[in-house]
Design a protein around this motif. Sequence first.
Motif, PDB file in Angstrom:
ATOM      1  N   VAL A   1       0.847  -1.191   0.000  1.00 42.99           N
ATOM      2  CA  VAL A   1       0.000   0.000   0.000  1.00 42.99           C
ATOM      3  C   VAL A   1       0.884   1.243   0.000  1.00 42.99           C
ATOM      4  O   VAL A   1       1.610   1.495   0.969  1.00 42.99           O
ATOM      5  N   ASP A   2       0.845   2.003  -1.098  1.00 46.83           N
ATOM      6  CA  ASP A   2       1.588   3.265  -1.159  1.00 46.83           C
ATOM      7  C   ASP A   2       0.767   4.320  -0.406  1.00 46.83           C
ATOM      8  O   ASP A   2      -0.454   4.249  -0.380  1.00 46.83           O
ATOM      9  N   GLU A   3       1.450   5.320   0.181  1.00 48.96           N
ATOM     10  CA  GLU A   3       0.781   6.308   1.044  1.00 48.96           C
ATOM     11  C   GLU A   3      -0.076   5.560   2.060  1.00 48.96           C
ATOM     12  O   GLU A   3      -1.263   5.836   2.253  1.00 48.96           O
ATOM     13  N   VAL A   4       0.554   4.602   2.733  1.00 45.52           N
ATOM     14  CA  VAL A   4      -0.171   3.672   3.611  1.00 45.52           C
ATOM     15  C   VAL A   4      -0.857   4.390   4.767  1.00 45.52           C
ATOM     16  O   VAL A   4      -1.926   3.983   5.227  1.00 45.52           O
ATOM     17  N   ASP A   5      -0.269   5.497   5.245  1.00 49.52           N
ATOM     18  CA  ASP A   5      -0.901   6.216   6.352  1.00 49.52           C
ATOM     19  C   ASP A   5      -2.202   6.865   5.896  1.00 49.52           C
ATOM     20  O   ASP A   5      -3.195   6.866   6.612  1.00 49.52           O
TER      21      ASP A   5
ATOM     22  N   ILE B   1      -4.198   5.802   3.485  1.00 49.71           N
ATOM     23  CA  ILE B   1      -5.216   4.782   3.178  1.00 49.71           C
ATOM     24  C   ILE B   1      -5.655   4.007   4.422  1.00 49.71           C
ATOM     25  O   ILE B   1      -6.850   3.835   4.667  1.00 49.71           O
ATOM     26  N   LEU B   2      -4.688   3.535   5.212  1.00 51.63           N
ATOM     27  CA  LEU B   2      -5.045   2.662   6.340  1.00 51.63           C
ATOM     28  C   LEU B   2      -5.354   3.410   7.631  1.00 51.63           C
ATOM     29  O   LEU B   2      -5.887   2.825   8.574  1.00 51.63           O
ATOM     30  N   ILE B   3      -5.015   4.693   7.684  1.00 55.40           N
ATOM     31  CA  ILE B   3      -5.302   5.466   8.903  1.00 55.40           C
ATOM     32  C   ILE B   3      -6.385   6.506   8.619  1.00 55.40           C
ATOM     33  O   ILE B   3      -7.472   6.453   9.167  1.00 55.40           O
ATOM     34  N   ASP B   4      -6.081   7.446   7.705  1.00 53.35           N
ATOM     35  CA  ASP B   4      -6.999   8.568   7.478  1.00 53.35           C
ATOM     36  C   ASP B   4      -8.341   8.125   6.912  1.00 53.35           C
ATOM     37  O   ASP B   4      -9.385   8.618   7.319  1.00 53.35           O
ATOM     38  N   GLU B   5      -8.306   7.207   5.950  1.00 51.16           N
ATOM     39  CA  GLU B   5      -9.553   6.814   5.293  1.00 51.16           C
ATOM     40  C   GLU B   5     -10.269   5.672   6.009  1.00 51.16           C
ATOM     41  O   GLU B   5     -11.355   5.266   5.604  1.00 51.16           O
ATOM     42  N   ALA B   6      -9.646   5.173   7.092  1.00 50.65           N
ATOM     43  CA  ALA B   6     -10.210   3.995   7.761  1.00 50.65           C
ATOM     44  C   ALA B   6     -11.490   4.318   8.518  1.00 50.65           C
ATOM     45  O   ALA B   6     -12.228   3.420   8.901  1.00 50.65           O
ATOM     46  N   ARG B   7     -11.753   5.613   8.725  1.00 54.46           N
ATOM     47  CA  ARG B   7     -12.973   5.966   9.457  1.00 54.46           C
ATOM     48  C   ARG B   7     -14.220   5.828   8.588  1.00 54.46           C
ATOM     49  O   ARG B   7     -15.326   5.771   9.083  1.00 54.46           O
ATOM     50  N   THR B   8     -14.035   5.806   7.273  1.00 55.72           N
ATOM     51  CA  THR B   8     -15.179   5.782   6.355  1.00 55.72           C
ATOM     52  C   THR B   8     -15.313   4.410   5.709  1.00 55.72           C
ATOM     53  O   THR B   8     -14.440   4.012   4.954  1.00 55.72           O
ATOM     54  N   PRO B   9     -16.396   3.678   5.993  1.00 54.34           N
ATOM     55  CA  PRO B   9     -16.546   2.375   5.335  1.00 54.34           C
ATOM     56  C   PRO B   9     -16.924   2.533   3.865  1.00 54.34           C
ATOM     57  O   PRO B   9     -17.511   3.545   3.471  1.00 54.34           O
ATOM     58  N   LEU B  10     -16.539   1.556   3.058  1.00 51.65           N
ATOM     59  CA  LEU B  10     -16.971   1.521   1.652  1.00 51.65           C
ATOM     60  C   LEU B  10     -18.364   0.905   1.619  1.00 51.65           C
ATOM     61  O   LEU B  10     -18.602  -0.129   2.236  1.00 51.65           O
TER      62      LEU B  10
END
Length: 901
Positions: free
Chosen positions: A210-214, A216-225
């Motif tokens: 995962v590029d820009e892993v922080d 994707i896995l931190i900032d966007e983790a609050r929003t479910p798909l």
Amino acid sequence: MLGFGTLTKKVFGTPNDRKVKAVRPLVEKINALEPEYEKLSDEGLKDKTESLAKRAMGGESLDDLLPEAFANCREGARRALGLRAFDVQLMGGIFLHQGNVAEMKTGEGKTLVATFPAYLNALTGKGVHVVTVNDYLVKRDAEWMAKVYNALGLTCGFVYSDQPDEEKRAAYACDVTYATNNELGFDYLRDNMKSELDQIFQKQHNFAIVDEVDSILIDEARTPLIISGPADDRSELYKTIDAVIPSLTEEHYTLDEKTRNVTFTDEGNEFLEEQLRVRGLLEEGATLYDPESTTIVHHVNQGLRAHVLFTRDKDYIVRDGDVVLIDEFTGRMMAGRRLSDGLHQAIEAKEDLAIKPENVTLASVTFQNYFRLYNTLSGMTGTAATEAAEFAEIYGLGVVEVPTNREIARVDEDDQVFRTGAEKYEAMVKEIKKAHENKQPVLVGTTSIEKSEMFSQALTAEGIAHNVLNARQHEQEAQIIGDAGKLGAVTIATNMAGRGTDIQLGGNVEMKVMEALAADPEGDPEALRAKIEAEHEDEKKAVLAAGGLFVLASERHESRRIDNQLRGRAGRQGDPGRTSFYLSLEDDLMRIFGSERLDKVLKTLGLEEGEAIVHPWVNKSLERAQAKVEGRNFDIRKQLLKFDDVMNDQRKVVFAQRRDIMESQDLSEITGDMREQVIDDLIDIHMPAGSYADQWNAQGFYADALEQLGLDVPLIEWMEEEGVDDEQIRERLIEAADALMAEKVAQFGEDNMRSIEKQLLLQSIDGKWREHLLTLEHLRSVVGFRSYAQRDPLNEYKNESFQLFETMLDGLRSDVTQKLSKIRLMTEDEQRAMAEEMAAQQAASAALATPNADVLPTPTAEAVAAGFDENDPTTWGNPGRNEPCPCGSGLKFKHCHGRLT
């Protein structure tokens, strides 16, 4: 005197130093192989890949193959791209292969680093996914790095939104697939809504980088798909309620900026009730606290949130009549993303736009649970150390800081704190003007579109030429960043997270070459490149002499990572540069975390207007405030994950069950078990254990057996027989139900019946799962109130969701059994009526397409067979469900005469 901790670090090194030291022998092994691989021909590199793949598939561990694979990949990249990977890049690749987050500073070549572990893990034939943040980077990185993979004999593809199915299937079938996190997540959900195995894109989840892993896995983790479908239209309700909200005053609600929450006060509730009665939304005598008012309360709350918590040009923009959300971490538009629970509609009402219907959830997953599906997960970014605890706890990922190839020469100045925003902006414009006069390129970091445009106006007034990069200029992103390092360039940008294009001093050579070729297509590419490279070298020297890139930030973000990402734009690959943050007591972060006390202190100290306080203690104090916010955000994400984990266990069961059904050729045993379970449930209801015969409900049992099993049997007489018991009734019902199904098999044909069972099972699972998701959403929204009764909301949610899941499975058995018992072939009259209806529809659609064309049915292969009559279904044999219907309608059999009723 040195502290004990400092002393031990000096003697033994930090844990990070020890990790770096541990991989140095591996790097030396790879370097030792370099002369041998340099001698190989281009075909020799591909042969080596084939040999390594055979060994990997033969059971040899990838760790043992690593030195040879990395040496081969380094040589392939050198030939394909002219780039020879540095030792620190090999280190980064090793850490990624081991399942870590590799923190590598901006400009250290992360895109190339990913090829090493991707190549090694692709040797198993199980596929590798490289994940980036947007479609532009997916395409750019895949096309660029495909040269390396192709030189080594591997295939490389990329996935993007709205991609044709065949192209997407081919991309997923490649050895290495590049894709965005959103597209991977949505494809996973779509795959689990498919009805045929060959329609599935993601066959397995083996290894992901995962590029820009922080981000994707931190900032966007609050929003479910969420994949959703339209629900009932309530646009008038949103508009009516939106007309009330602007008349509210500050005494009507309480705003908590720290938690981004807003609630009505008692005065607000009374005012609202009065206004809603006037508009006919609340009956006389009714209050907002009545159970019947739940829907109104929900809409009013969302209307208030839309007006108070969401600001135009900061949280969203309006484009072509749509509300387009802006990612608070990257400043990018999130086209196609909509806020759930009616909040997006409330914003549309606020902006007086056409209101699109709310959606109901068809499938959902969080990024946390999606990426935990992979056997091995790894990631890379310029800033991860501040979130190491979260990576370890949620994903089991270690964070390793990889040393830079050259020492960092950037100067990070202490923050300058002004009393007011006006003073800060004035000082920043002066500083930009001063740097611009020295021809030093300047990058101005802002937190919103509004502020970036305000700076733009101020610089225009000063006559300073500049570029603006925010969500409005999203399409010109690469070009603007490519120019940001030119002599005297001034660039204003919202958050720089995950931009994917480095700011190179003197400008981006590749972009200059492309521009020159576009302007002069007939020119000699080699001569043009040589000329541009010479000019670039001169300009780069001038920029270095001016001090390199100057990053000037207008505010601290609530996350230290975002600040570090902005800082990291300067001083790449050992270049000089400097960074400075200009703050004011009116900034959001300063205001929320007690700027009043600091304001009093500054007044006491007699700070003059336009003066700034500059001290390392201020930096430390701000970092502590940021750490508090990060900790709170981590808790929010952790709590979200705990609740989603409950649903995830159920999601895995349902998705695994669907996969089993699709893989099975004969489901008669499963449907038979379901029938028996339904019979057992009916016996428990109508002939309870331990009851006497005169307490049995024979009439109810007969009605339910007819309704749920399609059995018209003398059940009442059976139950009145002397000495009969529940076991005998059970055996007779099972025998009758099995006989009914055997009749249907004879009627439809064995293959058709198996296909019908499969489709019915899948349809029923999907329908029940959708209903279950909606129920869980409602449960999730109310379970928090259980804490007032001293009960843990999470435990309550676990217990009740488990009971709901059991109920769903019971309903599934009943649903499938009932539908199977009622399927039948259509009568001749029904077939004739349907054929006429289909023919009319076809004629209408054909007439629309070609007004003068005669509509002629396409003759089928069966139509010319001896003894075949298209009007007589008894002569059709057993047509396949997906074959053209023998009646000649042109439709598939399953959509025509074979349609289930």
